[in-house]
Each structure stands twice: as C-alpha cells, then as structure tokens.
Design a protein around this motif. Structure first.
Motif, PDB file in Angstrom:
ATOM      1  N   PHE A 122       0.830  -1.207   0.000  1.00  0.00           N
ATOM      2  CA  PHE A 122       0.000   0.000   0.000  1.00  0.00           C
ATOM      3  C   PHE A 122       0.861   1.253   0.000  1.00  0.00           C
ATOM      4  O   PHE A 122       0.561   2.239  -0.692  1.00  0.00           O
ATOM      5  N   LEU A 123       1.965   1.216   0.768  1.00  0.00           N
ATOM      6  CA  LEU A 123       2.864   2.366   0.811  1.00  0.00           C
ATOM      7  C   LEU A 123       3.455   2.652  -0.562  1.00  0.00           C
ATOM      8  O   LEU A 123       3.520   3.804  -0.998  1.00  0.00           O
ATOM      9  N   GLN A 124       3.860   1.623  -1.261  1.00  0.00           N
ATOM     10  CA  GLN A 124       4.412   1.806  -2.608  1.00  0.00           C
ATOM     11  C   GLN A 124       3.371   2.421  -3.543  1.00  0.00           C
ATOM     12  O   GLN A 124       3.676   3.325  -4.327  1.00  0.00           O
ATOM     13  N   GLN A 125       2.135   1.946  -3.427  1.00  0.00           N
ATOM     14  CA  GLN A 125       1.069   2.498  -4.266  1.00  0.00           C
ATOM     15  C   GLN A 125       0.796   3.956  -3.914  1.00  0.00           C
ATOM     16  O   GLN A 125       0.602   4.799  -4.799  1.00  0.00           O
ATOM     17  N   ARG A 126       0.792   4.274  -2.618  1.00  0.00           N
ATOM     18  CA  ARG A 126       0.505   5.650  -2.197  1.00  0.00           C
ATOM     19  C   ARG A 126       1.604   6.611  -2.625  1.00  0.00           C
ATOM     20  O   ARG A 126       1.323   7.725  -3.068  1.00  0.00           O
ATOM     21  N   LEU A 127       2.847   6.166  -2.505  1.00  0.00           N
ATOM     22  CA  LEU A 127       3.960   7.031  -2.893  1.00  0.00           C
ATOM     23  C   LEU A 127       4.145   7.076  -4.400  1.00  0.00           C
ATOM     24  O   LEU A 127       4.806   7.983  -4.916  1.00  0.00           O
ATOM     25  N   ASP A 128       3.580   6.094  -5.108  1.00  0.00           N
ATOM     26  CA  ASP A 128       3.615   6.062  -6.570  1.00  0.00           C
ATOM     27  C   ASP A 128       5.049   6.155  -7.095  1.00  0.00           C
ATOM     28  O   ASP A 128       5.358   6.975  -7.957  1.00  0.00           O
ATOM     29  N   GLN A 129       5.909   5.298  -6.542  1.00  0.00           N
ATOM     30  CA  GLN A 129       7.324   5.323  -6.904  1.00  0.00           C
ATOM     31  C   GLN A 129       7.804   3.895  -7.188  1.00  0.00           C
ATOM     32  O   GLN A 129       8.790   3.428  -6.612  1.00  0.00           O
ATOM     33  N   ALA A 130       7.126   3.219  -8.084  1.00  0.00           N
ATOM     34  CA  ALA A 130       7.453   1.819  -8.351  1.00  0.00           C
ATOM     35  C   ALA A 130       8.874   1.636  -8.859  1.00  0.00           C
ATOM     36  O   ALA A 130       9.525   0.619  -8.578  1.00  0.00           O
ATOM     37  N   ASP A 131       9.390   2.606  -9.615  1.00  0.00           N
ATOM     38  CA  ASP A 131      10.736   2.467 -10.166  1.00  0.00           C
ATOM     39  C   ASP A 131      11.818   2.672  -9.117  1.00  0.00           C
ATOM     40  O   ASP A 131      12.880   2.039  -9.179  1.00  0.00           O
ATOM     41  N   ALA A 132      11.579   3.551  -8.160  1.00  0.00           N
ATOM     42  CA  ALA A 132      12.606   3.900  -7.183  1.00  0.00           C
ATOM     43  C   ALA A 132      12.421   3.217  -5.837  1.00  0.00           C
ATOM     44  O   ALA A 132      13.269   3.337  -4.965  1.00  0.00           O
ATOM     45  N   MET A 133      11.326   2.497  -5.661  1.00  0.00           N
ATOM     46  CA  MET A 133      11.054   1.848  -4.378  1.00  0.00           C
ATOM     47  C   MET A 133      10.786   0.368  -4.562  1.00  0.00           C
ATOM     48  O   MET A 133       9.951  -0.038  -5.367  1.00  0.00           O
ATOM     49  N   LYS A 134      11.504  -0.431  -3.819  1.00  0.00           N
ATOM     50  CA  LYS A 134      11.228  -1.862  -3.707  1.00  0.00           C
ATOM     51  C   LYS A 134      10.900  -2.154  -2.252  1.00  0.00           C
ATOM     52  O   LYS A 134      11.252  -1.383  -1.361  1.00  0.00           O
ATOM     53  N   TRP A 135      10.225  -3.256  -2.015  1.00  0.00           N
ATOM     54  CA  TRP A 135       9.874  -3.560  -0.634  1.00  0.00           C
ATOM     55  C   TRP A 135      10.093  -5.034  -0.332  1.00  0.00           C
ATOM     56  O   TRP A 135      10.056  -5.888  -1.222  1.00  0.00           O
ATOM     57  N   LEU A 136      10.329  -5.307   0.946  1.00  0.00           N
ATOM     58  CA  LEU A 136      10.575  -6.661   1.421  1.00  0.00           C
ATOM     59  C   LEU A 136       9.897  -6.856   2.772  1.00  0.00           C
ATOM     60  O   LEU A 136      10.034  -6.010   3.658  1.00  0.00           O
ATOM     61  N   ALA A 137       9.178  -7.951   2.923  1.00  0.00           N
ATOM     62  CA  ALA A 137       8.635  -8.298   4.230  1.00  0.00           C
ATOM     63  C   ALA A 137       9.735  -8.981   5.046  1.00  0.00           C
ATOM     64  O   ALA A 137      10.431  -9.865   4.555  1.00  0.00           O
ATOM     65  N   GLY A 138       9.912  -8.524   6.268  1.00  0.00           N
ATOM     66  CA  GLY A 138      10.938  -9.104   7.125  1.00  0.00           C
ATOM     67  C   GLY A 138      11.037  -8.314   8.411  1.00  0.00           C
ATOM     68  O   GLY A 138      10.378  -7.283   8.581  1.00  0.00           O
ATOM     69  N   SER A 139      11.864  -8.795   9.345  1.00  0.00           N
ATOM     70  CA  SER A 139      11.983  -8.128  10.633  1.00  0.00           C
ATOM     71  C   SER A 139      13.392  -8.267  11.187  1.00  0.00           C
ATOM     72  O   SER A 139      14.196  -9.055  10.679  1.00  0.00           O
ATOM     73  N   VAL A 140      13.662  -7.495  12.224  1.00  0.00           N
ATOM     74  CA  VAL A 140      14.922  -7.613  12.961  1.00  0.00           C
ATOM     75  C   VAL A 140      14.627  -8.046  14.394  1.00  0.00           C
ATOM     76  O   VAL A 140      15.359  -7.725  15.320  1.00  0.00           O
ATOM     77  N   GLU A 141      13.567  -8.813  14.552  1.00  0.00           N
ATOM     78  CA  GLU A 141      13.171  -9.267  15.891  1.00  0.00           C
ATOM     79  C   GLU A 141      14.188 -10.233  16.471  1.00  0.00           C
ATOM     80  O   GLU A 141      14.451 -10.221  17.674  1.00  0.00           O
ATOM     81  N   THR A 142      14.758 -11.075  15.624  1.00  0.00           N
ATOM     82  CA  THR A 142      15.759 -12.037  16.068  1.00  0.00           C
ATOM     83  C   THR A 142      16.948 -11.996  15.114  1.00  0.00           C
ATOM     84  O   THR A 142      16.853 -11.470  13.996  1.00  0.00           O
ATOM     85  N   GLU A 143      18.064 -12.579  15.553  1.00  0.00           N
ATOM     86  CA  GLU A 143      19.232 -12.655  14.681  1.00  0.00           C
ATOM     87  C   GLU A 143      18.909 -13.431  13.410  1.00  0.00           C
ATOM     88  O   GLU A 143      19.357 -13.055  12.311  1.00  0.00           O
ATOM     89  N   ALA A 144      18.125 -14.486  13.537  1.00  0.00           N
ATOM     90  CA  ALA A 144      17.789 -15.307  12.363  1.00  0.00           C
ATOM     91  C   ALA A 144      16.929 -14.535  11.370  1.00  0.00           C
ATOM     92  O   ALA A 144      17.174 -14.570  10.155  1.00  0.00           O
ATOM     93  N   SER A 145      15.913 -13.818  11.866  1.00  0.00           N
ATOM     94  CA  SER A 145      15.045 -13.071  10.940  1.00  0.00           C
ATOM     95  C   SER A 145      15.805 -11.910  10.306  1.00  0.00           C
ATOM     96  O   SER A 145      15.602 -11.595   9.129  1.00  0.00           O
ATOM     97  N   ALA A 146      16.711 -11.296  11.062  1.00  0.00           N
ATOM     98  CA  ALA A 146      17.508 -10.203  10.496  1.00  0.00           C
ATOM     99  C   ALA A 146      18.452 -10.719   9.419  1.00  0.00           C
ATOM    100  O   ALA A 146      18.647 -10.055   8.384  1.00  0.00           O
ATOM    101  N   ALA A 147      19.042 -11.887   9.633  1.00  0.00           N
ATOM    102  CA  ALA A 147      19.928 -12.466   8.625  1.00  0.00           C
ATOM    103  C   ALA A 147      19.167 -12.786   7.342  1.00  0.00           C
ATOM    104  O   ALA A 147      19.674 -12.574   6.230  1.00  0.00           O
ATOM    105  N   LYS A 148      17.938 -13.271   7.479  1.00  0.00           N
ATOM    106  CA  LYS A 148      17.113 -13.541   6.299  1.00  0.00           C
ATOM    107  C   LYS A 148      16.801 -12.253   5.547  1.00  0.00           C
ATOM    108  O   LYS A 148      16.835 -12.218   4.311  1.00  0.00           O
ATOM    109  N   LEU A 149      16.507 -11.189   6.295  1.00  0.00           N
ATOM    110  CA  LEU A 149      16.238  -9.904   5.661  1.00  0.00           C
ATOM    111  C   LEU A 149      17.475  -9.413   4.922  1.00  0.00           C
ATOM    112  O   LEU A 149      17.381  -8.918   3.793  1.00  0.00           O
TER     113      LEU A 149
END
Length: 241
Positions: free
Chosen positions: A42-69
């Motif tokens: 939704f943020l990408q759609q609202r900002l209307d910047q598909a060429d300059a913005m990419k997005w990734l789902a992920g977190s830094v909650e744990t060392e493992a999730s941060a490494a995946k990100l």
C-alpha cells in the motif's frame, strides 16, 4: 546528485513512511522493509514510486530473521549506501514501582534488542562512508510519570549507539542516532495531531539532510526538537560554518 540505495527498516510505520517518502522525493532509491507485506504494498502504491522503491517483508526481531532480511536485500541490490532503522514496540504506561523484571526485559527485548540486532546485522555489510541511522526518542531525557519504561529504553539506546560509534569507528561507516523530541504526526494520528508536533515528513527531511550533508552532522547522537529545525544543520554546526 547521484541517487543512493537506502534500506528503511520499519518503513510502514508512521515515522518510517515519512522517511521513505522524503528519501524518494530527494531522488534516492529505497528498499522498504517491515513486517506487513500488505502495508508495504500500500505504501508503494501511495507514494507512486514503483521504479525507485522496492519492498521486502521481514523483521529484525531475532538474529535469524535479520539475517534472512539481509539476504533478501542482497538479492535486490549489490550494495547499500545507507540503512535507516525506525522500529519500536508500543510501551504501555506504568509506574516503575509496579514494573516487574519480566516486563522490563520484554520492553528491552522488543525495542533495544531489535536495534542491536539490526546494527550487528547491517553495519558490517555497509561500505565506508555509508550511513547507519537509528531513530530514537527524547524520552531519554524526560521524567514523566508512567513513562519510565520508555525513558529507560530510549536512554539505553542512546548509550548503545554512542558505544557502537566508538567501537566501530574503524569501519568508516557513519553510525548515528536521531532522537526525536516530540510527538510525531503521521498517518495514524492526523486527526488529533497538534500544529507544533514534528511531522513524519519533517523527520524524513532531516534524515535526507543527515544522509546528503555528512559534514553537518559529525556527532553520533543527533536531535530534532522542532519543526523549524528539520533539514537544517545543528545550530552549533551552522555557526561554525
């Protein structure tokens, strides 16, 4: 100006949205990361910047999730020029005398530890002269009944980034924390926001200034206390120049 590749962790939050939008407005490219794929889309759609913005789902909650990100980010860009981390978990008001050790540890885990995990994961992969910027809060300097947990957490975060900046100076990465001394007006609270509150876009403009004007911000701990200061060098630095 040559655009820079910036990772914004927590981009779907109120502050993160302002940072993402202003970085794009300044001509930079961003990778927006956060827990919710729907909010990022939704943020990408609202900002209307598909060429300059990419997005990734992920977190830094744990060392493992941060490494995946980190590995997901590497799949999108060979090199980052900066990382901005705007993550925090809500802290419910409570008198410090009523806070048991388990609650204190949970607040530190979901706030302070997340910032440490993010720093340990991403600072080592940044090139010299890149920016690593954490967003903190001015409650570190404020005694307000019921908000002691937040004050403790934000004070500890400030101390942590002072230490990281000193210990990792040889890396050449500009390690900074930006402390916000105001309620922040963002998407979730526009209806009740006060005119004097710093807005998420103000924060974003200041982040752009920190990124684009390194000489203005030589200290590891930075502050934004007024809307009038957004995007400008600290007073002492402005006088020196």
């Amino acid at each position: 100006m040559t655009f820079k590749n910036i990772l914004v962790i927590g981009a779907a939050g109120d502050v993160g949205q302002g940072i993402a939008g202003q970085l794009l407005h300044a001509g930079h490219h961003i990778i927006a990361a956060g827990r919710s794929a729907d909010k990022l889309r939704f943020l990408q759609q609202r900002l209307d910047q598909a060429d300059a913005m990419k997005w990734l789902a992920g977190s830094v909650e744990t060392e493992a999730s941060a490494a995946k990100l980190r590995e997901k980010v590497r799949s999108l860009t060979p090199q980052l020029d900066g990382v901005v981390v705007s993550v925090n978990a809500p802290v419910r008001p409570a008198a410090m005398a009523d806070v048991d050790s388990n609650r204190l540890l949970e607040v530190l885990r979901t706030n302070l530890a997340a910032h440490l995990i993010a720093a340990r994961t991403f600072i080592p992969v940044l090139p010299a002269d890149a920016l690593y910027l954490a967003i903190g809060g001015g409650m570190a300097d404020t005694v307000f009944p019921g908000m002691g947990l937040l004050s403790v957490c934000q004070a500890a975060q400030r101390a942590m980034f002072r230490v990281l900046a000193a210990e990792m100076q040889a890396s050449g990465v500009r390690i900074r924390e930006l402390m916000l001394y105001s309620m922040i007006a963002g998407e979730s609270n526009r209806a009740v926001a006060q005119p004097k509150w710093i807005t998420a876009d103000d924060v974003g403009r200041h982040v752009v200034a920190i990124l684009d004007h390194p000489a203005w911000f030589p200290e590891p701990i930075l502050s934004l206390k007024s809307r009038n200061d957004a995007g400008l060098p600290p007073v002492s630095q402005a006088k020196a120049s």
